[in-house]
Design an enzyme around this catalytic site. Structure first.
Site, PDB file in Angstrom:
ATOM      1  N   HIS A  84      39.719  32.325  46.308  1.00 53.18           N
ATOM      2  CA  HIS A  84      39.885  31.633  46.349  1.00 53.18           C
ATOM      3  C   HIS A  84      38.618  30.724  46.224  1.00 53.18           C
ATOM      4  O   HIS A  84      37.609  30.605  45.878  1.00 53.18           O
ATOM      5  CB  HIS A  84      40.600  31.301  47.933  1.00 53.18           C
ATOM      6  CG  HIS A  84      39.487  31.487  49.013  1.00 53.18           C
ATOM      7  ND1 HIS A  84      38.323  30.254  49.148  1.00 53.18           N
ATOM      8  CD2 HIS A  84      39.095  33.019  49.445  1.00 53.18           C
ATOM      9  CE1 HIS A  84      37.632  30.774  50.386  1.00 53.18           C
ATOM     10  NE2 HIS A  84      38.478  31.925  50.790  1.00 53.18           N
ATOM     11  N   ASP A 355      36.161  36.681  49.484  1.00 54.59           N
ATOM     12  CA  ASP A 355      35.024  37.228  49.557  1.00 54.59           C
ATOM     13  C   ASP A 355      34.654  38.428  49.950  1.00 54.59           C
ATOM     14  O   ASP A 355      34.100  39.489  49.438  1.00 54.59           O
ATOM     15  CB  ASP A 355      34.034  36.367  49.580  1.00 54.59           C
ATOM     16  CG  ASP A 355      33.905  36.414  51.465  1.00 54.59           C
ATOM     17  OD1 ASP A 355      35.295  36.589  51.875  1.00 54.59           O
ATOM     18  OD2 ASP A 355      32.616  35.677  51.489  1.00 54.59           O
TER      19      ASP A 355
END
Length: 455
Positions: A84, A355
């Site tokens: 994102h 992540d």
């Protein structure tokens, strides 16, 4: 070097502008980069330079190697895994004030993208779109004057509008991956249940397919950040993770600064918040003991970089990464094999993730020198067909626009034996189906690796 517990008070209202640390910055071990740039890369680890890369502030169009292939190769399918975009912190450092950041989308605020207003207008027509539950209950774009925890910012939206437009120019305009009358079946879209991942996916998709028909768009919900679908139960993977998580860094120094007991802080929390201040050029937080300043930030960021480096070097993390990444890699090669066989479904795949999704995939692929996933990072798998030998298919793997195909563990020597600038699909399939498990101690399949006795 610097006692982190010592305070250099920053007057209230003074903004901390990132400055070069070339003169007296914190140095680290020299480190090989994937395709290092001798002009722009510092000779040693520079925490401010690394932080700027992590922020990924949109600017001029970047150089990218997506879609590069000899003229006799045809692009067959593309599989995109993104983190994102820029977001508000997930945590606030105890006893400090929240950074005041606006999460509305405004045309006259930087960073800006020419499609920003059109994106907002198009998203306003989207409520009620056919998304898998519970995605239909999430907002389609950020809209809070004071960001909520973890909310996507305007920077994050612009990052993925830019990503989408870049991929559109390459894959649609140049290679015509999708026909003009593309159908729902030709896309596979999946996101976790966080608004920041859904909104990032929509921003990239809008840049890629401007003014798309809402009736053709279907986002699937993925409950796990590992995108493991129905294959999430893996006790050995969890054991690797538990052992890895015992390694806690940054805490002692950060606890001194903010006067919080070490046990109340998790390793990622302080730097996550401080990076938000840094990326948005907001003064670092203060406590009754004083203010965090740029020198503190450099030290803590350097600790994080060193911790990340050491984590990748540990076999514990590699074991976690191999098992954590296997399901999503297995899904990817299955789609590639179907596309190679001539099927036209799911030829553009988008996973909008985190992540903690990208990191294990990078490690599992053997990309040990890859940087930690920045905001709006993208990892792309391209499938190509050789028109001169139609039965032969090859893959390219790109990380943030850099071709890393020959840095992967399963293809690092192939270019020495072949003139093709890509890797045989069979190498990737063999790696996912067999070699990943060999690296885990001789098991031959995912189930056995996940339930190995005596770990």
């Amino acid at each position: 070097l610097l006692e982190v517990s010592r305070f250099l008070i920053v007057p209230q209202g003074v903004h901390l502008i990132p400055v070069s640390t070339a003169k007296n910055g914190v140095s680290g071990r020299s480190r090989k980069r994937i395709l290092p740039d001798p002009v722009t890369e510092p000779p040693v680890t520079d925490p401010v330079y690394e932080a700027r890369l992590y922020c990924n502030i949109p600017s001029v169009a970047e150089r990218s190697m997506e879609g590069h292939a000899p003229h006799h190769f045809k692009l067959v399918s593309v599989h995109v895994l993104i983190r994102h975009g820029d977001r508000y912190p997930l945590y606030v450092i105890p006893k400090t004030k929240r950074p005041e950041i606006d999460c509305t989308l405004v045309a006259n605020r930087k960073p800006y993208h020419p499609k920003l207003e059109a994106f907002v207008s198009h998203m306003s027509k989207g409520p009620g779109a056919s998304f898998e539950s519970p995605l239909h209950s999430l907002p389609l774009y950020p809209n809070h004057p004071l960001c909520e925890m973890g909310e996507l910012t305007q920077t994050g939206v612009v990052q993925h509008l830019q990503n989408g437009q870049l991929l559109r120019d390459i894959y649609l305009k140049k290679h015509r991956l999708l026909p003009n009358d593309w159908s729902t079946e030709q896309l596979y879209l999946e996101t976790t249940g966080k608004s920041r991942t859904l909104q990032s996916g929509l921003a990239l998709l809008y840049g890629f397919l401007p003014d798309f028909d809402w009736k053709k768009i279907y986002f699937r919900h993925q409950p796990s950040a590992l995108f493991c679908s129905g294959n999430c139960y893996c006790p050995v993977r969890n054991q690797y993770l538990e052992k890895e998580q015992r390694r806690q860094y940054l805490l002692r120094e950060m606890a001194k600064i903010v006067d919080v007991p070490t046990k109340q802080l998790r390793a990622a929390n302080p730097i996550d918040t401080m990076l938000c201040h840094f990326c948005h050029n907001v003064s670092f937080p203060c406590t009754r003991n004083g203010c965090i300043d740029m020198e503190h930030f450099k030290v803590i960021k350097t600790h994080q970089i060193e911790d990340e480096r050491e984590r990748r070097e540990k076999k514990l993390y590699l074991g976690y990464a191999l098992l954590g990444a296997h399901p999503i890699l297995n899904q990817t090669i299955s789609r590639m094999q179907r596309a190679a066989a001539g099927r036209k479904e799911e030829i553009f795949t988008l996973y909008s993730a985190h992540d903690v999704t990208l990191s294990p995939v990078l490690s599992a692929l053997g990309l040990t020198e890859a940087r930690f996933p920045r905001f709006a990072a993208r990892l792309i798998f391209e499938l190509w067909q050789d028109r001169e030998k139609p039965s032969e298919h090859s893959v390219r793997i790109l990380y943030n626009g850099v071709d890393v195909t020959f840095h992967t563990s399963f293809c690092q020597d192939h270019h020495k034996r072949s003139l093709k600038p890509m890797c045989p699909l069979e190498n990737l399939v063999r790696f996912v189906k067999r070699d990943m498990f060999t690296a885990l101690g001789g098991t031959t399949n995912y189930h056995d690796a996940c339930h190995r006795e005596g770990f």
